[in-house]
Design a protein around this motif. Structure first.
Motif, PDB file in Angstrom:
ATOM      1  N   ALA A   1      -2.474   4.575 -11.096  1.00  0.00           N
ATOM      2  CA  ALA A   1      -1.111   4.972 -10.740  1.00  0.00           C
ATOM      3  C   ALA A   1      -1.051   6.473 -10.496  1.00  0.00           C
ATOM      4  O   ALA A   1      -0.410   6.949  -9.545  1.00  0.00           O
ATOM      5  CB  ALA A   1      -0.149   4.572 -11.855  1.00  0.00           C
ATOM      6  N   TYR A   2      -1.714   7.219 -11.353  1.00  0.00           N
ATOM      7  CA  TYR A   2      -1.774   8.676 -11.193  1.00  0.00           C
ATOM      8  C   TYR A   2      -2.466   9.049  -9.890  1.00  0.00           C
ATOM      9  O   TYR A   2      -1.988   9.930  -9.149  1.00  0.00           O
ATOM     10  CB  TYR A   2      -2.511   9.272 -12.395  1.00  0.00           C
ATOM     11  CG  TYR A   2      -3.044  10.664 -12.175  1.00  0.00           C
ATOM     12  CD1 TYR A   2      -2.182  11.744 -12.030  1.00  0.00           C
ATOM     13  CD2 TYR A   2      -4.415  10.889 -12.116  1.00  0.00           C
ATOM     14  CE1 TYR A   2      -2.674  13.029 -11.828  1.00  0.00           C
ATOM     15  CE2 TYR A   2      -4.912  12.166 -11.916  1.00  0.00           C
ATOM     16  CZ  TYR A   2      -4.043  13.233 -11.774  1.00  0.00           C
ATOM     17  OH  TYR A   2      -4.528  14.492 -11.571  1.00  0.00           O
ATOM     18  N   ILE A   3      -3.587   8.402  -9.579  1.00  0.00           N
ATOM     19  CA  ILE A   3      -4.318   8.682  -8.344  1.00  0.00           C
ATOM     20  C   ILE A   3      -3.431   8.438  -7.126  1.00  0.00           C
ATOM     21  O   ILE A   3      -3.419   9.218  -6.167  1.00  0.00           O
ATOM     22  CB  ILE A   3      -5.588   7.809  -8.258  1.00  0.00           C
ATOM     23  CG1 ILE A   3      -6.621   8.275  -9.278  1.00  0.00           C
ATOM     24  CG2 ILE A   3      -6.185   7.854  -6.848  1.00  0.00           C
ATOM     25  CD1 ILE A   3      -7.867   7.411  -9.316  1.00  0.00           C
ATOM     26  N   ASP A   4      -2.669   7.342  -7.163  1.00  0.00           N
ATOM     27  CA  ASP A   4      -1.813   6.986  -6.039  1.00  0.00           C
ATOM     28  C   ASP A   4      -0.610   7.912  -5.885  1.00  0.00           C
ATOM     29  O   ASP A   4      -0.111   8.104  -4.781  1.00  0.00           O
ATOM     30  CB  ASP A   4      -1.301   5.550  -6.221  1.00  0.00           C
ATOM     31  CG  ASP A   4      -1.977   4.572  -5.269  1.00  0.00           C
ATOM     32  OD1 ASP A   4      -2.890   4.986  -4.541  1.00  0.00           O
ATOM     33  OD2 ASP A   4      -1.587   3.393  -5.269  1.00  0.00           O
TER      34      ASP A   4
ATOM     35  N   PRO B   1       3.356  18.306  -6.130  1.00  0.00           N
ATOM     36  CA  PRO B   1       4.007  17.324  -5.249  1.00  0.00           C
ATOM     37  C   PRO B   1       3.510  15.910  -5.518  1.00  0.00           C
ATOM     38  O   PRO B   1       2.388  15.696  -5.985  1.00  0.00           O
ATOM     39  CB  PRO B   1       3.594  17.788  -3.846  1.00  0.00           C
ATOM     40  CG  PRO B   1       3.230  19.227  -4.005  1.00  0.00           C
ATOM     41  CD  PRO B   1       2.650  19.349  -5.373  1.00  0.00           C
ATOM     42  N   CYS B   2       4.360  14.937  -5.204  1.00  0.00           N
ATOM     43  CA  CYS B   2       4.000  13.531  -5.381  1.00  0.00           C
ATOM     44  C   CYS B   2       4.166  12.791  -4.057  1.00  0.00           C
ATOM     45  O   CYS B   2       4.757  13.304  -3.108  1.00  0.00           O
ATOM     46  CB  CYS B   2       4.844  12.880  -6.464  1.00  0.00           C
ATOM     47  SG  CYS B   2       6.596  12.702  -6.037  1.00  0.00           S
ATOM     48  N   LYS B   3       3.640  11.587  -4.012  1.00  0.00           N
ATOM     49  CA  LYS B   3       3.740  10.744  -2.831  1.00  0.00           C
ATOM     50  C   LYS B   3       4.785   9.663  -3.056  1.00  0.00           C
ATOM     51  O   LYS B   3       5.157   9.367  -4.198  1.00  0.00           O
ATOM     52  CB  LYS B   3       2.382  10.091  -2.542  1.00  0.00           C
ATOM     53  CG  LYS B   3       1.221  11.072  -2.453  1.00  0.00           C
ATOM     54  CD  LYS B   3      -0.104  10.336  -2.472  1.00  0.00           C
ATOM     55  CE  LYS B   3      -1.273  11.305  -2.620  1.00  0.00           C
ATOM     56  NZ  LYS B   3      -2.566  10.610  -2.796  1.00  0.00           N
ATOM     57  N   GLU B   4       5.245   9.076  -1.989  1.00  0.00           N
ATOM     58  CA  GLU B   4       6.159   7.952  -2.083  1.00  0.00           C
ATOM     59  C   GLU B   4       5.366   6.662  -2.253  1.00  0.00           C
ATOM     60  O   GLU B   4       4.401   6.414  -1.536  1.00  0.00           O
ATOM     61  CB  GLU B   4       7.044   7.868  -0.838  1.00  0.00           C
ATOM     62  CG  GLU B   4       8.063   8.989  -0.737  1.00  0.00           C
ATOM     63  CD  GLU B   4       9.052   8.745   0.398  1.00  0.00           C
ATOM     64  OE1 GLU B   4       9.282   7.573   0.737  1.00  0.00           O
ATOM     65  OE2 GLU B   4       9.555   9.737   0.945  1.00  0.00           O
ATOM     66  N   LEU B   5       5.776   5.841  -3.207  1.00  0.00           N
ATOM     67  CA  LEU B   5       5.085   4.599  -3.513  1.00  0.00           C
ATOM     68  C   LEU B   5       5.821   3.398  -2.937  1.00  0.00           C
ATOM     69  O   LEU B   5       7.021   3.473  -2.647  1.00  0.00           O
ATOM     70  CB  LEU B   5       4.959   4.431  -5.027  1.00  0.00           C
ATOM     71  CG  LEU B   5       4.199   5.526  -5.784  1.00  0.00           C
ATOM     72  CD1 LEU B   5       4.336   5.314  -7.284  1.00  0.00           C
ATOM     73  CD2 LEU B   5       2.732   5.541  -5.379  1.00  0.00           C
ATOM     74  N   ASP B   6       5.100   2.296  -2.783  1.00  0.00           N
ATOM     75  CA  ASP B   6       5.694   1.028  -2.387  1.00  0.00           C
ATOM     76  C   ASP B   6       5.896   0.163  -3.628  1.00  0.00           C
ATOM     77  O   ASP B   6       5.212   0.351  -4.649  1.00  0.00           O
ATOM     78  CB  ASP B   6       4.790   0.286  -1.388  1.00  0.00           C
ATOM     79  CG  ASP B   6       4.759   0.980  -0.033  1.00  0.00           C
ATOM     80  OD1 ASP B   6       5.730   1.701   0.279  1.00  0.00           O
ATOM     81  OD2 ASP B   6       3.775   0.791   0.703  1.00  0.00           O
TER      82      ASP B   6
ATOM     83  N   LYS C   1      -1.317  -3.516  -7.291  1.00  0.00           N
ATOM     84  CA  LYS C   1      -2.605  -2.977  -6.849  1.00  0.00           C
ATOM     85  C   LYS C   1      -3.284  -2.233  -7.988  1.00  0.00           C
ATOM     86  O   LYS C   1      -4.499  -2.346  -8.179  1.00  0.00           O
ATOM     87  CB  LYS C   1      -2.393  -2.051  -5.653  1.00  0.00           C
ATOM     88  CG  LYS C   1      -3.698  -1.455  -5.110  1.00  0.00           C
ATOM     89  CD  LYS C   1      -3.445  -0.464  -3.990  1.00  0.00           C
ATOM     90  CE  LYS C   1      -2.790   0.798  -4.491  1.00  0.00           C
ATOM     91  NZ  LYS C   1      -2.629   1.831  -3.435  1.00  0.00           N
ATOM     92  N   TRP C   2      -2.509  -1.472  -8.772  1.00  0.00           N
ATOM     93  CA  TRP C   2      -3.090  -0.740  -9.893  1.00  0.00           C
ATOM     94  C   TRP C   2      -3.700  -1.698 -10.913  1.00  0.00           C
ATOM     95  O   TRP C   2      -4.775  -1.434 -11.446  1.00  0.00           O
ATOM     96  CB  TRP C   2      -2.022   0.117 -10.570  1.00  0.00           C
ATOM     97  CG  TRP C   2      -1.344   1.085  -9.652  1.00  0.00           C
ATOM     98  CD1 TRP C   2      -1.851   1.609  -8.487  1.00  0.00           C
ATOM     99  CD2 TRP C   2      -0.024   1.635  -9.799  1.00  0.00           C
ATOM    100  NE1 TRP C   2      -0.939   2.456  -7.909  1.00  0.00           N
ATOM    101  CE2 TRP C   2       0.196   2.497  -8.680  1.00  0.00           C
ATOM    102  CE3 TRP C   2       0.985   1.501 -10.741  1.00  0.00           C
ATOM    103  CZ2 TRP C   2       1.379   3.203  -8.509  1.00  0.00           C
ATOM    104  CZ3 TRP C   2       2.171   2.204 -10.581  1.00  0.00           C
ATOM    105  CH2 TRP C   2       2.363   3.042  -9.476  1.00  0.00           C
TER     106      TRP C   2
ATOM    107  N   MET D   1       0.838  -1.199   0.000  1.00  0.00           N
ATOM    108  CA  MET D   1       0.000   0.000   0.000  1.00  0.00           C
ATOM    109  C   MET D   1       0.878   1.256   0.000  1.00  0.00           C
ATOM    110  O   MET D   1       1.942   1.280   0.594  1.00  0.00           O
ATOM    111  CB  MET D   1      -0.903   0.026   1.234  1.00  0.00           C
ATOM    112  CG  MET D   1      -1.927  -1.091   1.260  1.00  0.00           C
ATOM    113  SD  MET D   1      -3.196  -0.874  -0.041  1.00  0.00           S
ATOM    114  CE  MET D   1      -4.018   0.592   0.572  1.00  0.00           C
ATOM    115  N   SER D   2       0.412   2.246  -0.697  1.00  0.00           N
ATOM    116  CA  SER D   2       1.154   3.506  -0.700  1.00  0.00           C
ATOM    117  C   SER D   2       0.790   4.315   0.525  1.00  0.00           C
ATOM    118  O   SER D   2      -0.117   3.992   1.265  1.00  0.00           O
ATOM    119  CB  SER D   2       0.822   4.289  -1.976  1.00  0.00           C
ATOM    120  OG  SER D   2      -0.554   4.566  -2.004  1.00  0.00           O
ATOM    121  N   HIS D   3       1.514   5.379   0.741  1.00  0.00           N
ATOM    122  CA  HIS D   3       1.297   6.235   1.898  1.00  0.00           C
ATOM    123  C   HIS D   3       0.592   7.502   1.427  1.00  0.00           C
ATOM    124  O   HIS D   3       1.237   8.423   0.914  1.00  0.00           O
ATOM    125  CB  HIS D   3       2.638   6.574   2.551  1.00  0.00           C
ATOM    126  CG  HIS D   3       3.465   5.355   2.850  1.00  0.00           C
ATOM    127  ND1 HIS D   3       3.173   4.493   3.871  1.00  0.00           N
ATOM    128  CD2 HIS D   3       4.551   4.850   2.227  1.00  0.00           C
ATOM    129  CE1 HIS D   3       4.078   3.497   3.892  1.00  0.00           C
ATOM    130  NE2 HIS D   3       4.903   3.709   2.901  1.00  0.00           N
TER     131      HIS D   3
END
Length: 264
Positions: free
Chosen positions: A250-253, A23-28, A34-35, A1-3
């Motif tokens: 992927a974009y949403i995450d 800004p972007c988030k850090e992915l796992d 999951k995508w 899961m991403s944060h």
């Protein structure tokens, strides 16, 4: 899961004076799987639209290969594959729209998806022109590689190996560059009223920050394209819509929003 609330650290590109970088988030590393899972759910909820886009994605490479057969220049197959990967993100706009409509709780329609390019028309068509320019540039590089290859050499695996290695390296560099440029640019332009430079730099920054997950995601896309070609393009009918829907997730995450999304 991403944060969802963990912002990636700022780097040089976020301080760019060329354009604003979202800004972007850090992915796992497991997020690409999951995508794909969410994409399958989207496909099952919209079987007719998914099938229509799948057929379109299958017909395009078939036509490319038909032209190859007509010209008899089989060494253009590798450039044709890369060209399809260049144009693919632009053609996937309709699939992004389908997933976006599902996210909003609406019933997607094929007609509505075709109007996706009109939401931020100038910048989205500018992105399409950029892809075409890069495609033409790649074809010129491929032609140069072919021109430098001695025509009198016997057509054997051993004699073709230097050409294939050089072509593969060049194609790999272009494919990696396109991953940075196209990973999130199109969905950003569809959803947000931003300029092309902002969308491009945001995509490059997001891929750079999440190198490992995005390399995995890029490998999945490449594998889907390879399977499609091995199956005589029949695989594209199923695989390309799945990749398109998954790209939206992927974009949403990855790309941050001011308000939390309802669709996860």
């Amino acid at each position: 899961m991403s944060h969802p609330f963990k912002q990636a650290p700022e780097n040089a590109i976020t301080q760019s004076g060329i354009a604003r970088v979202i800004p972007c988030k850090e992915l796992d590393v497991g997020d690409p799987i999951k995508w794909l899972s969410l994409a399958v759910q989207d496909a099952l909820r919209t079987p007719v639209i998914t099938a229509i886009y799948g057929v379109i994605f299958a017909v395009i490479p078939w036509f490319i290969m038909y032209l190859v057969e007509m010209t008899g220049w089989h060494l253009v197959i590798l450039p044709a594959i890369v060209c399809f990967m260049l144009v693919g993100p632009f053609l996937a706009a309709g699939l992004y729209d389908v997933s976006w409509e599902l996210e909003k709780g609406h019933k997607p329609s094929f007609r509505h998806s075709l109007r996706a390019m009109r939401r931020n028309a100038v910048n989205e068509w500018g992105f399409g022109v950029l892809l075409m320019v890069m495609m033409i540039f790649w074809l010129r590089v491929a032609s140069l590689i072919h021109a430098l290859y001695p025509s009198y050499t016997e057509t054997t695996i051993e004699s073709l190996m230097p050409f294939l290695v050089l072509g593969t390296i060049a194609g790999g560099v272009f494919t990696l560059a396109m991953l940075f440029i196209t990973a999130f640019t199109q969905p950003i332009l569809m959803e947000r009223k931003v300029d092309l430079a902002t969308a491009l730099l945001t995509s490059v920054n997001a891929v750079w920050v999440n190198k490992v997950p995005m390399v995995i995601w890029g490998s999945i896309i490449f594998s889907a394209v390879a399977i499609g070609y091995v199956t005589g393009f029949i695989g594209f009918i199923v695989l390309m819509p799945i990749i398109g829907y998954a790209s939206w997730h992927a974009y949403i995450d990855t790309i941050s929003t001011k308000r939390a999304r309802k669709y996860v």
